[in-house]
Design a protein around this motif. Structure first.
Motif, PDB file in Angstrom:
ATOM      1  N   VAL A   1       0.836  -1.204   0.000  1.00 34.63           N
ATOM      2  CA  VAL A   1       0.000   0.000   0.000  1.00 34.63           C
ATOM      3  C   VAL A   1       0.871   1.253   0.000  1.00 34.63           C
ATOM      4  N   ARG A   2       1.869   1.268   0.861  1.00 36.12           N
ATOM      5  CA  ARG A   2       2.763   2.432   0.907  1.00 36.12           C
ATOM      6  C   ARG A   2       3.474   2.622  -0.431  1.00 36.12           C
ATOM      7  N   GLY A   3       3.792   1.524  -1.098  1.00 34.11           N
ATOM      8  CA  GLY A   3       4.443   1.633  -2.398  1.00 34.11           C
ATOM      9  C   GLY A   3       3.550   2.276  -3.445  1.00 34.11           C
ATOM     10  N   ILE A   4       2.258   1.944  -3.432  1.00 26.36           N
ATOM     11  CA  ILE A   4       1.312   2.575  -4.367  1.00 26.36           C
ATOM     12  C   ILE A   4       1.183   4.061  -4.059  1.00 26.36           C
ATOM     13  N   VAL A   5       1.098   4.397  -2.785  1.00 25.85           N
ATOM     14  CA  VAL A   5       0.989   5.810  -2.402  1.00 25.85           C
ATOM     15  C   VAL A   5       2.219   6.584  -2.849  1.00 25.85           C
ATOM     16  N   ALA A   6       3.400   5.958  -2.761  1.00 21.95           N
ATOM     17  CA  ALA A   6       4.656   6.629  -3.116  1.00 21.95           C
ATOM     18  C   ALA A   6       4.955   6.594  -4.609  1.00 21.95           C
ATOM     19  N   ASP A   7       4.237   5.805  -5.373  1.00 20.89           N
ATOM     20  CA  ASP A   7       4.512   5.660  -6.806  1.00 20.89           C
ATOM     21  C   ASP A   7       4.372   7.008  -7.511  1.00 20.89           C
ATOM     22  N   PRO A   8       5.340   7.428  -8.298  1.00 21.83           N
ATOM     23  CA  PRO A   8       5.256   8.730  -8.982  1.00 21.83           C
ATOM     24  C   PRO A   8       4.017   8.863  -9.870  1.00 21.83           C
ATOM     25  N   ARG A   9       3.492   7.752 -10.338  1.00 24.42           N
ATOM     26  CA  ARG A   9       2.330   7.812 -11.220  1.00 24.42           C
ATOM     27  C   ARG A   9       1.037   8.174 -10.488  1.00 24.42           C
ATOM     28  N   THR A  10       1.039   8.076  -9.171  1.00 27.23           N
ATOM     29  CA  THR A  10      -0.138   8.467  -8.385  1.00 27.23           C
ATOM     30  C   THR A  10       0.043   9.825  -7.707  1.00 27.23           C
ATOM     31  N   ALA A  11       1.182  10.457  -7.939  1.00 21.34           N
ATOM     32  CA  ALA A  11       1.541  11.660  -7.180  1.00 21.34           C
ATOM     33  C   ALA A  11       0.632  12.847  -7.469  1.00 21.34           C
ATOM     34  N   GLY A  12      -0.026  12.870  -8.625  1.00 19.68           N
ATOM     35  CA  GLY A  12      -0.858  14.011  -8.973  1.00 19.68           C
ATOM     36  C   GLY A  12      -2.218  14.034  -8.328  1.00 19.68           C
ATOM     37  N   ALA A  13      -2.535  13.027  -7.513  1.00 18.58           N
ATOM     38  CA  ALA A  13      -3.832  12.989  -6.842  1.00 18.58           C
ATOM     39  C   ALA A  13      -3.916  14.088  -5.786  1.00 18.58           C
ATOM     40  N   ASP A  14      -5.122  14.551  -5.532  1.00  9.72           N
ATOM     41  CA  ASP A  14      -5.343  15.554  -4.491  1.00  9.72           C
ATOM     42  C   ASP A  14      -5.498  14.921  -3.115  1.00  9.72           C
ATOM     43  N   ASP A  15      -6.064  13.708  -3.085  1.00 10.13           N
ATOM     44  CA  ASP A  15      -6.306  12.993  -1.839  1.00 10.13           C
ATOM     45  C   ASP A  15      -5.803  11.561  -1.978  1.00 10.13           C
ATOM     46  N   VAL A  16      -5.578  10.920  -0.832  1.00 15.68           N
ATOM     47  CA  VAL A  16      -5.272   9.489  -0.792  1.00 15.68           C
ATOM     48  C   VAL A  16      -6.283   8.823   0.130  1.00 15.68           C
ATOM     49  N   VAL A  17      -7.083   7.914  -0.436  1.00 17.25           N
ATOM     50  CA  VAL A  17      -8.093   7.190   0.327  1.00 17.25           C
ATOM     51  C   VAL A  17      -7.576   5.776   0.599  1.00 17.25           C
ATOM     52  N   LEU A  18      -7.465   5.411   1.862  1.00 13.37           N
ATOM     53  CA  LEU A  18      -7.095   4.057   2.248  1.00 13.37           C
ATOM     54  C   LEU A  18      -8.358   3.373   2.762  1.00 13.37           C
ATOM     55  N   ALA A  19      -8.737   2.257   2.115  1.00 11.96           N
ATOM     56  CA  ALA A  19     -10.030   1.647   2.378  1.00 11.96           C
ATOM     57  C   ALA A  19      -9.902   0.304   3.079  1.00 11.96           C
ATOM     58  N   ASP A  20     -10.608   0.183   4.189  1.00 11.06           N
ATOM     59  CA  ASP A  20     -10.773  -1.107   4.859  1.00 11.06           C
ATOM     60  C   ASP A  20     -12.021  -1.751   4.265  1.00 11.06           C
ATOM     61  N   THR A  21     -11.887  -2.276   3.073  1.00  7.77           N
ATOM     62  CA  THR A  21     -13.013  -2.729   2.272  1.00  7.77           C
ATOM     63  C   THR A  21     -13.836  -3.809   2.959  1.00  7.77           C
ATOM     64  N   LEU A  22     -13.186  -4.696   3.707  1.00  4.81           N
ATOM     65  CA  LEU A  22     -13.887  -5.796   4.367  1.00  4.81           C
ATOM     66  C   LEU A  22     -14.272  -5.483   5.811  1.00  4.81           C
TER      67      LEU A  22
END
Length: 302
Positions: free
Chosen positions: A156-177
């Motif tokens: 999860v931290r890797g996706i948040v840090a990925d340069p391709r996601t850097a342009g997002a305004d927010d980061v939503v972490l979901a406890d889907t289950l």
């Protein structure tokens, strides 16, 4: 602990698993009831295929019915750049670009690997930014996957840090289950490299930890928490998921400035009307408390 904003997701995640569908006019009326009550932000629909998620049919008609000022406070769920194009063309200003941390759930939910969704996100970001809107990076199954089990926080931290996601305004972490516990939630929010993006927690109450996890997320830095009226909802592609954390419960716990006994009563009544329409039961403890016999307590509805 800093108070976080509530985003009510009744009109998207809250309706996904209901046996009945609501017409567009009813959904627009509910959106306006929530906005008038002071709820800062809403999820109002999804670009998911209506043949797969029938309650989301007509989401773009809701966008068309709302004013630009109302749409400033509203989000629509998307999973591909094509979704973004269609939503923006219909007038949507804010989109939640969602995919799963686990490949197995992403394939079940969206039909592709997580890497494919990450690779497509820069295009989605460009479309939204050119239209002057906002986009969220939403990572479903940030804690557990219904098919693969526990999710490595480093993924999860890797996706948040990925340069391709850097342009997002927010980061939503979901406890889907809804299987996470407060320590997990606090730790992930405290260590996820969100930078200057706004951290958001999307939780479910499957194991009764919805409010506790939301408070732990806030303690870890979350600025927004998601909830749905009466605890409705869940992911149709996540076996074992139950309803969202109830908006009434989150508001009663966090006490934002706009929340008064009268506002809570209005939201409880709105939830009751919705439940009657859908034939669903309430999962909100605060709504139950508001209908209790403790008449000396200001929050009990007279």
């Amino acid at each position: 602990m800093t108070t976080a904003l509530l985003r009510d997701v009744t009109l998207r995640d809250g309706l996904q698993l209901t046996g009945k569908t609501l017409d567009v006019a009813t959904r627009v009326d509910l959106a306006r009831t929530l906005l008038r009550a002071g709820v800062p932000e809403l999820e109002i629909g999804s670009m998911a295929r209506p043949d797969l998620v029938p309650p989301m049919a007509g989401s773009l008609d809701i966008v068309a019915a709302l004013t630009p000022e109302e749409l400033d406070r509203c989000w629509i769920w998307v999973a591909t750049p094509r979704h973004v194009e269609k939503a923006v063309a219909a007038g949507a200003k804010n989109v939640q670009y969602c995919f799963s941390a686990s490949d197995a759930h992403n394939k079940a939910n969206i039909g592709r690997l997580t890497e494919d969704s990450v690779a497509a996100m820069p295009t989605a970001i460009d479309i939204v930014k050119e239209a002057g809107g906002r986009i969220q990076l939403c990572i479903a199954t940030s804690f557990t996957c219904p098919f693969d089990g526990a999710v490595d926080p480093d993924r999860v931290r890797g996706i948040v840090a990925d340069p391709r996601t850097a342009g997002a305004d927010d980061v939503v972490l979901a406890d889907t289950l809804g299987q996470a516990h407060p320590g997990q939630v606090r730790d992930l929010f405290a260590t996820a490299p969100v930078g200057d993006r706004r951290p958001v927690f999307h939780g479910h109450d499957t194991w009764g930890m919805g409010v506790a996890n939301a408070l732990a997320a806030i303690d870890g830095g979350a600025q927004v928490v998601d909830g749905a009226l009466a605890g409705l909802g869940g992911c149709p592609f996540a076996p074992g998921a139950s309803g969202n954390t109830a908006s009434e419960d989150l508001l009663f716990a966090t006490r934002p400035d706009y929340l008064t006994p009268q506002v809570l009563a209005e939201l409880v009544r709105a939830g009751e009307v919705l439940l009657a329409e859908l034939g669903e039961a309430s999962r909100s403890k605060a709504a139950q408390g508001a209908r209790s016999e403790a008449k000396a307590f200001d929050w009990v509805i007279g």
